[in-house]
Design an enzyme around this catalytic site. Sequence first.
Site, PDB file in Angstrom:
ATOM      1  N   GLU A 189      -7.277  -1.817   1.012  1.00  0.00           N
ATOM      2  CA  GLU A 189      -7.526  -2.675   2.206  1.00  0.00           C
ATOM      3  C   GLU A 189      -6.269  -3.436   2.624  1.00  0.00           C
ATOM      4  OE1 GLU A 189      -7.927  -5.478   4.504  1.00  0.00           O
ATOM      5  OE2 GLU A 189      -8.999  -6.354   2.811  1.00  0.00           O
ATOM      6  N   GLY A 219       0.854  -1.193   0.078  1.00  0.00           N
ATOM      7  CA  GLY A 219       0.061   0.138   0.152  1.00  0.00           C
ATOM      8  C   GLY A 219       0.861   1.423  -0.070  1.00  0.00           C
TER       9      GLY A 219
END
Length: 265
Positions: free
Chosen positions: A19, A2
């Site tokens: 997520e 991420g």
Amino acid sequence: MGREVGPRVAARFGRSLLELGGNNATIVAPSADLDLAIQGIVFAAAGTAGQRCTTLRRLIVHRDIADTLIERLTAAYHRLPIGDPFDETPLVGPLITTTALDAMTGALTRVQSQGGKILAGGNRRLTEAAPSAAYTEPVLVRVDEQTDVVREETFAPILYVMTYDTLDEAIALHNDVPQGLSSSIFTRDQQEAEIFLSAAGSDCGIANVNIGTSGAEIGGAFGGEKDTGGGRESGSDAWKAYMRSATNTINYSTELALAQGVSFL
């Protein structure tokens, strides 16, 4: 990943919905229905062999009921049927790769060196019938404190159990991890439940009462906070993350009414 994706997307003024996993916890209060709690805990911790982003990884139990709950959990872990997920009987299948099993073994070695005690599980299974597969028993570990390995997410069926004395202490333990995806509390005290769901309680995107950390999120806004990445999938507002909005003003008349009555002619 991420942290790699986010800046690259932001550099072109794009948007990302990330997520990034979770280190989910359940608080079990003194008033909890233990029959209900046992079902929710085992399903959330051992289901899908601990390989779900909403898997239960930390169990925070009130000291007064800890021994009873741990005894019942240990017995349940010893009864878990492990085997080929294409058969009907097994409830626990293999880890996805032997690399995942190595990560699990490494985490258990670390937590034991930090004072953790394995109460159930951890043995390799089906080594002769499926030598290339990573079958192993889900593990229950008693820890005295939330050490660094407990605060990390190991994507495997390891459940760390710790105790608390006050709800404030339990919530502090619960929130003291980088991730913030799913959470739950088992309690029959309405005030405790309301505190857990409030801004003073769980700092996760998903907060449940009298159900585990996984299994209730279908149809609801799914996503988390902190290192989980933010943003929501599913739910009534999730479509907004995938759309661009535009403001349109259409004048169907032959005149233009300007603000404050200004006239340029």
